[in-house]
Design a protein around this motif. Sequence first.
Motif, PDB file in Angstrom:
ATOM      1  N   ILE A   1      44.825  41.592  37.688  1.00 22.32           N
ATOM      2  CA  ILE A   1      43.402  41.316  37.724  1.00 22.32           C
ATOM      3  C   ILE A   1      42.648  42.428  37.002  1.00 22.32           C
ATOM      4  CG2 ILE A   1      41.434  40.910  39.213  1.00 22.32           C
ATOM      5  CD1 ILE A   1      43.400  38.883  39.816  1.00 22.32           C
ATOM      6  N   HIS A   2      41.793  42.044  36.085  1.00 25.35           N
ATOM      7  CA  HIS A   2      40.983  43.053  35.413  1.00 25.35           C
ATOM      8  C   HIS A   2      39.538  42.877  35.816  1.00 25.35           C
ATOM      9  CE1 HIS A   2      44.227  44.455  32.899  1.00 25.35           C
ATOM     10  NE2 HIS A   2      44.564  43.195  32.720  1.00 25.35           N
ATOM     11  N   GLU A   3      39.253  43.296  37.006  1.00 24.31           N
ATOM     12  CA  GLU A   3      37.847  43.215  37.394  1.00 24.31           C
ATOM     13  C   GLU A   3      37.109  44.341  36.689  1.00 24.31           C
ATOM     14  OE1 GLU A   3      35.022  43.418  41.280  1.00 24.31           O
ATOM     15  OE2 GLU A   3      37.164  43.200  41.571  1.00 24.31           O
ATOM     16  N   PRO A   4      35.935  44.044  36.160  1.00 17.90           N
ATOM     17  CA  PRO A   4      35.225  45.130  35.486  1.00 17.90           C
ATOM     18  C   PRO A   4      34.943  46.276  36.457  1.00 17.90           C
ATOM     19  CG  PRO A   4      33.833  43.175  35.726  1.00 17.90           C
ATOM     20  CD  PRO A   4      35.210  42.786  36.126  1.00 17.90           C
TER      21      PRO A   4
ATOM     22  N   TYR B   1      28.873  37.411  37.315  1.00 19.13           N
ATOM     23  CA  TYR B   1      30.136  37.829  37.896  1.00 19.13           C
ATOM     24  C   TYR B   1      29.983  37.861  39.410  1.00 19.13           C
ATOM     25  CZ  TYR B   1      34.511  40.095  38.499  1.00 19.13           C
ATOM     26  OH  TYR B   1      35.799  40.346  38.881  1.00 19.13           O
TER      27      TYR B   1
ATOM     28  N   HIS C   1      29.296  46.418  37.579  1.00 16.80           N
ATOM     29  CA  HIS C   1      28.341  45.531  36.945  1.00 16.80           C
ATOM     30  C   HIS C   1      26.943  45.798  37.481  1.00 16.80           C
ATOM     31  CE1 HIS C   1      29.930  43.307  40.407  1.00 16.80           C
ATOM     32  NE2 HIS C   1      28.779  42.686  40.466  1.00 16.80           N
TER      33      HIS C   1
ATOM     34  N   VAL D   1      40.075  36.121  36.165  1.00 18.18           N
ATOM     35  CA  VAL D   1      38.806  36.858  36.169  1.00 18.18           C
ATOM     36  C   VAL D   1      38.013  36.399  34.961  1.00 18.18           C
ATOM     37  CG1 VAL D   1      37.756  39.102  35.840  1.00 18.18           C
ATOM     38  CG2 VAL D   1      39.671  38.861  37.389  1.00 18.18           C
TER      39      VAL D   1
ATOM     40  N   LYS E   1      34.880  37.169  32.921  1.00 17.53           N
ATOM     41  CA  LYS E   1      33.852  38.188  32.747  1.00 17.53           C
ATOM     42  C   LYS E   1      32.786  37.759  31.765  1.00 17.53           C
ATOM     43  CE  LYS E   1      36.913  41.241  31.775  1.00 17.53           C
ATOM     44  NZ  LYS E   1      37.746  42.401  31.466  1.00 17.53           N
TER      45      LYS E   1
END
Lengths: 510, 368
Positions: free
Chosen positions: B6-9, A56, B12, A70, A72
């Motif tokens: 936007i679905h950024e985690p 990522y 990480h 995005v 993932k």
Amino acid sequence: MSNPAIELKNITKTFGNIVANKNVSLTVYSSEILSILGENGSGKTTLMNMISGIYYPDSGHILINGNEVVIKSPKDAFDYKIGMIHQHFKLVDVFSAAENIVLGIDENGKYNIKESTKRIKEITDKYGFEIDLNKKIYEMSVSEKQTVEIIKVLYRGADILILDEPTAVLTPQEAQKLFSVLRRMRDDGKAIIIITHKLHEVLSLSDRVSVLRKGEYIGTVETKNTNESQLTEMMVGQKVELNIERTEPVNCQKRLEVLNINCVNREGVKVLDSVSFTANSGEILGIAGIAGSGQRELLESIAGLQKLNDGNILYHDPKTGKIDNLRDKTPVQIRDLGVRLSFVPEDRLGMGLVGNMDIVDNMMLRSYKKGKSLFVDRKQPRNLAKKIIEDLGVVTPGTSTPVRRLSGGNVQKILVGREIAASPTVLMAAYPVRGLDINSSYLIYNLLNQQKENGVAVIFVGEDLDVLLELCDKIMVISSGRISGIVDARKSTKEELGLLMTKHGGEQNE
Amino acid sequence: MSKNKIHEPLFHIVKRGSLPLWLSWVIRILSVVAALVVCGVVTIVLTGENPIKIYSTMIDGAIGSERRIWSLLQNVAILLCISLAVTPAFKMKFWNIGAEGQVLMGGLATAACMIYFGESLHPVILFPVMIIASILASAIWAIVPAFFKAHWNTNETLFTLMMNYIAMQLVSYFVFLHSNPVGSGKIGIINSATEAGWLPKLGGHTYLFNIIIVAVLTIGMYIYLKYNKHGYEISVVGESENTAKYIGINVKKVILRTMFLSGAICGIAGLLLVAGTDHSIAKETVDSRGFTAIMVSWLAKFNPIYMILTSLLIVFLEKGAGQISTDFGLNDSFAEILTGIIIFFIIGSEFFVNYTIKFRQKDKEVSK
């Protein structure tokens, strides 16, 4: 030109203090083949892994068909119709090609291999793949396995294909076949990204080339407007002379005579079949062949690491003229005979060096037994380490850095440096430039040439046929454990070598 | 921002580069502090006791009196000795989990010598006989799995584990034969009247001799692994058997030699336990320290000097925890819960030494 299929904007990725990608922006259009060119460690694979969901990015955006997305996980990548073909295949050995292709896809919850095979057939016909879908993976050659991988991502509906060094394991003929399939896919509207560091492939295959250097994006050029030296300059950052100075061999004498050796491995497969050849002093003998054709076993037999079923390995001592048989001798016994045999194995960190040990302790591998003292002497290895670091320009924080922390090229310099420091009479090197940047590669070629001029019998196992033809004096081609020909490197061609490489019913599984 | 959401985690995990030594120690110390806080909360919730009182009881239990300090040091010495024994094997990636049985065999040989020869042999002969017997008994117990591993590549983990049970049964049988008084099922103190075969009490301290022997062994093992040619060979074989063969190391020989050494030190541990401390033997003499030693060795990353710290930590926690359960009338298990939490945090801290967590950045628009 058509629509952008995928756009990367200011992608940055770091691992600890190492910047793998820094502000990389590039665009791939549908109906084009884009080559991503760069030396090892320039961040090509990292960048592609971010598109395919393995890593990522720390920052930056990815746009697909104009929409920001995005990614993932690899599953997200599939949903965006991105498919990556990795260097190491991810296939189930005991399954057939068709079974591997449908594996893991939920087609309305029903498993109907016949229906699926029909659909796979449509794809293979469309693009001209040659493959037997009922063949099991373990019976396949490397190139067939690669074909399965490509069909697999197409079957999942990929519109963007990424291939990581696809030709590294192929013969020239197989590579040509792959290229024609790729061109057909391009004409069908797919966007294809191929990662490579082989310049001639870039020039013959791609429409545009994007160059990365040390994680940074250098630029993109149209293939038809560029040439090898411009691309090299972009890749390395300076003009590079790509010449290997090959001298005529002088004072050649028999040094190593391999007579009819046979070797059967643990699985009962004959990995070496009546192999005979002579390596002369002052000469570089190249060994060409598809990966896994017996090169490894051949070198290991000479080094005393492989049990032989038959045959002899005779060493002609240059000083005394004595002839010793090295067969069934251990490495220690060979050394005790006074044979100065140096060996740069294919598996650098798994065999030639110990990754977790520092440079000094790795130097010591060759010398620690010397002397009667109970304790190891680190002084001489330390001096040797310093000398190699200086002479070969090894980039390292110091002599006490674990070898695994160094980059591939520097690891190789340490290994080659140590082996040459033993002032050998026979030097064997298996794929010594695999994964090395251009400058380091040429440094290694020159070291081999120096050894040749010093009267060492050099045996060089290589994969790049262009280099083999430029560097060696003689080239021996090995195919399925048999010698299919020994040619004069000054007169032979790539095509001739390619044919010899698959002469014996060709391909062998690894 | 673009139109779609936007679905950024949220975060990480990223591998760290090299970390300065001091910072890695700060992380480790912080983890202990965090462990103590969590233990405190757990204590209040489960028992309602004041955690500060619990901790001071713990310290008191471990080092609260001269007798307790000696007992602590004696236990550290034995645990450290067994840890030293397993270390060369583990460095060679030979997973010897049979230290329990190996120590027991050393102890059994010692006890047998004390019983059979205690009265008849002069001490000048008796002691060497005890030492040789205990070392040999343990070394045989270690060499057998090593031999099978070296020649037929058998699984040493299962093999050494099974050898433990054989050792225990042998000791049970021995105890049955020599139980004193007859039929009690216990051996009792051997030679309690004559003290024959008892290790000497230096300056009147029962345990000092043990401690000195183990201290010498620790330094010896440190030098052996770091500077001796054998130690170097052990590292090479452990890191990569292929490299060892490539360089001409006789891998079989190194495996056998190293396991002999590992077993021999287990034998010394058995000798110290039986002749220096317990003066008796039972199936439970080693008390799972053969397994705890593995943890001590790993936590110290196979460095004998660090092992002094890790074995001290573990014995300290055990002793302290024992004191809590008696003083507060709490169940034994509660003390073990606390020990578990602390060790969990210490092991967990290694994750933060190697990795760091990156959280979602708010200022997505600005890139450097």
